[in-house]
Design a protein around this motif. Sequence first.
Motif, PDB file in Angstrom:
ATOM      1  N   LYS A  90       8.271   2.978   0.394  1.00 41.92           N
ATOM      2  CA  LYS A  90       9.394   2.525  -1.426  1.00 41.92           C
ATOM      3  C   LYS A  90      10.594   2.993  -1.145  1.00 41.92           C
ATOM      4  CE  LYS A  90       5.391  -0.260  -1.725  1.00 41.92           C
ATOM      5  NZ  LYS A  90       5.482  -1.971  -1.202  1.00 41.92           N
ATOM      6  N   GLY A 126       2.589   9.817   1.665  1.00 39.99           N
ATOM      7  CA  GLY A 126       1.673   7.933   0.375  1.00 39.99           C
ATOM      8  C   GLY A 126       0.611   8.667   0.133  1.00 39.99           C
ATOM      9  N   ASN A 127       0.095   7.347  -0.594  1.00 39.36           N
ATOM     10  CA  ASN A 127      -0.716   7.780  -0.986  1.00 39.36           C
ATOM     11  C   ASN A 127      -2.076   6.394  -0.869  1.00 39.36           C
ATOM     12  OD1 ASN A 127      -0.377   5.086  -1.810  1.00 39.36           O
ATOM     13  ND2 ASN A 127       0.531   6.266  -4.369  1.00 39.36           N
ATOM     14  N   GLY A 128      -1.182   5.811   0.094  1.00 41.99           N
ATOM     15  CA  GLY A 128      -3.135   4.321   1.052  1.00 41.99           C
ATOM     16  C   GLY A 128      -2.031   2.858   1.090  1.00 41.99           C
ATOM     17  N   GLN A 129      -1.396   3.167  -0.622  1.00 44.78           N
ATOM     18  CA  GLN A 129      -0.727   1.498  -1.618  1.00 44.78           C
ATOM     19  C   GLN A 129       0.634   1.966  -1.043  1.00 44.78           C
ATOM     20  OE1 GLN A 129      -3.159   3.307  -3.405  1.00 44.78           O
ATOM     21  NE2 GLN A 129      -4.869   2.283  -2.186  1.00 44.78           N
ATOM     22  N   GLU A 130       1.110   3.445  -0.959  1.00 47.37           N
ATOM     23  CA  GLU A 130       2.708   3.397  -1.539  1.00 47.37           C
ATOM     24  C   GLU A 130       2.856   4.304  -1.212  1.00 47.37           C
ATOM     25  OE1 GLU A 130       2.528   2.296  -5.716  1.00 47.37           O
ATOM     26  OE2 GLU A 130       2.127   4.162  -5.348  1.00 47.37           O
ATOM     27  N   ASN A 165      -2.065  11.883  -7.278  1.00 43.00           N
ATOM     28  CA  ASN A 165      -3.867  11.401  -6.767  1.00 43.00           C
ATOM     29  C   ASN A 165      -3.849  12.892  -7.045  1.00 43.00           C
ATOM     30  OD1 ASN A 165      -3.861   9.106  -6.581  1.00 43.00           O
ATOM     31  ND2 ASN A 165      -3.551   9.678  -4.512  1.00 43.00           N
ATOM     32  N   GLN A 180       5.964  -1.572   5.391  1.00 46.44           N
ATOM     33  CA  GLN A 180       6.190  -1.959   4.632  1.00 46.44           C
ATOM     34  C   GLN A 180       5.579  -1.598   2.735  1.00 46.44           C
ATOM     35  OE1 GLN A 180       7.665  -4.725   4.069  1.00 46.44           O
ATOM     36  NE2 GLN A 180       6.948  -5.482   5.982  1.00 46.44           N
ATOM     37  N   THR A 181       5.000  -0.127   3.217  1.00 45.74           N
ATOM     38  CA  THR A 181       3.967   0.811   1.851  1.00 45.74           C
ATOM     39  C   THR A 181       5.270   1.156   2.072  1.00 45.74           C
ATOM     40  OG1 THR A 181       3.433   2.426   3.710  1.00 45.74           O
ATOM     41  CG2 THR A 181       2.227   0.181   2.775  1.00 45.74           C
ATOM     42  N   GLY A 227       6.466   4.185  -8.075  1.00 46.90           N
ATOM     43  CA  GLY A 227       4.772   4.057  -8.171  1.00 46.90           C
ATOM     44  C   GLY A 227       4.247   4.986  -8.545  1.00 46.90           C
ATOM     45  N   SER A 228       2.757   5.612  -8.114  1.00 46.51           N
ATOM     46  CA  SER A 228       2.368   6.597  -8.675  1.00 46.51           C
ATOM     47  C   SER A 228       2.101   7.750  -8.113  1.00 46.51           C
ATOM     48  CB  SER A 228       0.806   6.204  -8.790  1.00 46.51           C
ATOM     49  OG  SER A 228       0.120   6.454  -6.756  1.00 46.51           O
ATOM     50  N   SER A 275       2.424   1.412   7.574  1.00 49.79           N
ATOM     51  CA  SER A 275       3.259   0.260   7.361  1.00 49.79           C
ATOM     52  C   SER A 275       4.703   0.565   6.944  1.00 49.79           C
ATOM     53  CB  SER A 275       2.133  -1.180   6.691  1.00 49.79           C
ATOM     54  OG  SER A 275       2.537  -1.859   6.668  1.00 49.79           O
TER      55      SER A 275
END
Length: 284
Positions: A52, A20-24, A133, A49-50, A109-110, A47
């Motif tokens: 995807k 992950g990248n912190g958000q997703e 990233n 929730q991140t 996402g990214s 989490s």
Amino acid sequence: MSLFIASLNSGSNGNCYYVGNGQEAILVDAGISCRETERRMSRLGLSMQTVKAIFVSHEHTDHISGIPVLAKKYQLPVYITEATHYHGNLSIQKEQVFAFKAYEPVQVGSLAIQAFPKKHDAAEPHSFIVNGNNVNIGVFTDIGSACDHVIMHFKHCHAAFLEANYDEEMLEKGSYPRHLKNRIRGGHGHLSNKQALEVFTKHKPAYMSHLFLSHLSRDNNSPQLVQQLFNEHANGTEIIVASRFEETAVYRVQATQDAVPAGLPVKTEMQVKFRPSYTQLRLW
């Protein structure tokens, strides 16, 4: 510029890898229960929730057993090939199933996730490289031999999960029947410590910061043995043995100034033939 990675479990009793990248984030395989996945994520401060999406390497139960409940509870898309879905007999809602093809990146996402074929005793097995990233993370487990696909992708990784399943002497002297020993080491089973070390020493880029030794056999390997073996050749790379009993820590992988700008490897004209076999193996 970084990604965060962890092994939630690694071995024939269940495999699940977090990137992950912190958000997703995504999970590569989900072979432990939904409840255990949640517990281990929570202990790491991650989490659900991140998360995807789930990407599936092949249909063996130690890679897919947690998917139906996890996907349903969190309404996660499951990226899986048609043959793997069929032979895995997974109960997933049709709208949650998404096919992928080798060398065709999937954007979540990214994060960009690219699959590529590997040699393993399964219907349509794939490994993955995750880009985000300006960092590449490879997931290379359940590999019968280090083919050109594996080597090409390994050369681009800032960090990787690399199978080191068995010690050759322990396997030979162990209690497994001869036919199972031959299938494990026969080119479509698993990668030995020696084979994994050759991949690492010959093909790792100078900027590889972390290597997770993964999918260790319960009966034919030793975490201490393989840790010592790779530490002797680490040359600046942190070596982590991924456990079959618990999660690892979360590791931050950063792009360094001396690293080549990271992108996904481009498909070449290599023609590597794979002989599929649909037999479920339990390789401890």
